[in-house]
Design a protein around this motif. Structure first.
Motif, PDB file in Angstrom:
ATOM      1  N   GLN A   1      37.151  73.903  23.951  1.00 35.62           N
ATOM      2  CA  GLN A   1      37.482  74.756  22.810  1.00 35.62           C
ATOM      3  C   GLN A   1      38.873  75.346  23.006  1.00 35.62           C
ATOM      4  O   GLN A   1      39.265  75.635  24.132  1.00 35.62           O
ATOM      5  CB  GLN A   1      36.502  75.924  22.686  1.00 35.62           C
ATOM      6  CG  GLN A   1      35.050  75.573  22.536  1.00 35.62           C
ATOM      7  CD  GLN A   1      34.198  76.825  22.525  1.00 35.62           C
ATOM      8  OE1 GLN A   1      34.229  77.600  21.571  1.00 35.62           O
ATOM      9  NE2 GLN A   1      33.439  77.045  23.579  1.00 35.62           N
TER      10      GLN A   1
ATOM     11  N   THR B   1      37.531  75.879  28.162  1.00 37.18           N
ATOM     12  CA  THR B   1      37.987  76.694  27.035  1.00 37.18           C
ATOM     13  C   THR B   1      39.367  77.243  27.392  1.00 37.18           C
ATOM     14  O   THR B   1      39.596  77.701  28.511  1.00 37.18           O
ATOM     15  CB  THR B   1      37.005  77.850  26.772  1.00 37.18           C
ATOM     16  OG1 THR B   1      36.809  78.610  27.968  1.00 37.18           O
ATOM     17  CG2 THR B   1      35.665  77.301  26.310  1.00 37.18           C
TER      18      THR B   1
ATOM     19  N   ASP C   1      37.673  80.724  22.953  1.00 38.25           N
ATOM     20  CA  ASP C   1      36.336  81.204  23.266  1.00 38.25           C
ATOM     21  C   ASP C   1      36.373  82.718  23.090  1.00 38.25           C
ATOM     22  O   ASP C   1      36.839  83.446  23.972  1.00 38.25           O
ATOM     23  CB  ASP C   1      35.944  80.833  24.698  1.00 38.25           C
ATOM     24  CG  ASP C   1      34.576  81.372  25.076  1.00 38.25           C
ATOM     25  OD1 ASP C   1      33.819  81.760  24.159  1.00 38.25           O
ATOM     26  OD2 ASP C   1      34.265  81.416  26.280  1.00 38.25           O
TER      27      ASP C   1
ATOM     28  N   ASN D   1      40.539  82.478  26.358  1.00 37.72           N
ATOM     29  CA  ASN D   1      39.285  83.211  26.515  1.00 37.72           C
ATOM     30  C   ASN D   1      39.511  84.687  26.215  1.00 37.72           C
ATOM     31  O   ASN D   1      40.337  85.337  26.865  1.00 37.72           O
ATOM     32  CB  ASN D   1      38.774  83.053  27.945  1.00 37.72           C
ATOM     33  CG  ASN D   1      38.627  81.592  28.348  1.00 37.72           C
ATOM     34  OD1 ASN D   1      37.717  80.911  27.887  1.00 37.72           O
ATOM     35  ND2 ASN D   1      39.536  81.107  29.180  1.00 37.72           N
TER      36      ASN D   1
END
Length: 217
Positions: A176, A152, A179, A155
């Motif tokens: 991703q 990710t 996150d 974050n």
């Protein structure tokens, strides 16, 4: 293990493969590089230990980093990055380029009132940044994030009022892009996403992120 201090509030701290520079209790400090107008080169700060942050700040305020390119001679894994701020306030990064580091370009923990402008984070091995328990964090004025990879990438945990405005996210690869937990508030406004490859789904479907006037290619 902490090594002897260099001056009041400035220390070396041991990491897996060397030492990292630690600044504690420093207030109203400007670290400013010079710009070579002919080549657009700015001052470069490079460290050898792959598992170190280039600079780590704790309990600092009024810190300004301008016209600095910072990174590692060789990328690492598991830990380390470019700039780390813990329990800090009133931080400004302008014209800061953070690159090629394991794991990330920027880590903010328990930190508030941060503005990042005209800056970039690129070619990092694990992610772009981590914002943990932060407040009033702003990225604007053509910040760019590109060529980062692995997990990710952005974050955001337990953080309020995090905004990205007029930023570019391009050619990143991971699971991703964002996150973001349910305790955080993240707004992405007038940003451009291009050439990103996310295995867990499209960027525009990121949970707990509000997108406004963004372009997705």
């Amino acid at each position: 293990e902490q090594m002897p201090k260099l001056n009041d509030g400035v220390y070396w701290s041991d990491v897996f493969d060397g030492s990292q520079l630690m600044l504690r209790g420093i207030h109203n400090l400007t670290i400013q590089g010079t710009v070579k107008n002919e080549t657009k080169e700015i001052t470069d700060v490079t460290v050898d230990p792959r598992y170190a942050f280039v600079m780590s700040f704790t309990n600092c305020s009024g810190i300004s980093i301008e016209n600095i390119t910072a990174g590692h001679t060789e990328a690492g894994e598991c830990s380390g990055g470019v700039f780390e701020f813990t329990e800090c306030a009133n931080i400004k990064l302008n014209g800061a380029d953070m690159y090629g580091c394991g794991t990330e370009g920027l880590r903010l923990t328990l930190t508030k009132d941060v503005t990042v402008s005209h800056s970039s984070i690129y070619d990092c091995t694990y992610d772009i940044m981590t914002l943990d328990s932060c407040r009033n964090i702003t990225f604007n004025d053509d910040c760019s994030f590109y060529g980062n990879k692995e997990y990710t990438l952005v974050n955001v945990w337990g953080s309020d009022n995090v905004t990205y405005t007029n930023c570019d996210f391009s050619n990143n690869k991971g699971s991703q892009m964002f996150d973001v937990d349910g305790a955080s508030k993240v707004t992405v406004d007038s940003c451009h996403f291009m050439g990103n490859s996310m295995s867990d789904g499209p960027v525009k479907e990121s949970k707990n992120v509000t997108f406004k006037n963004c372009k997705f290619n």
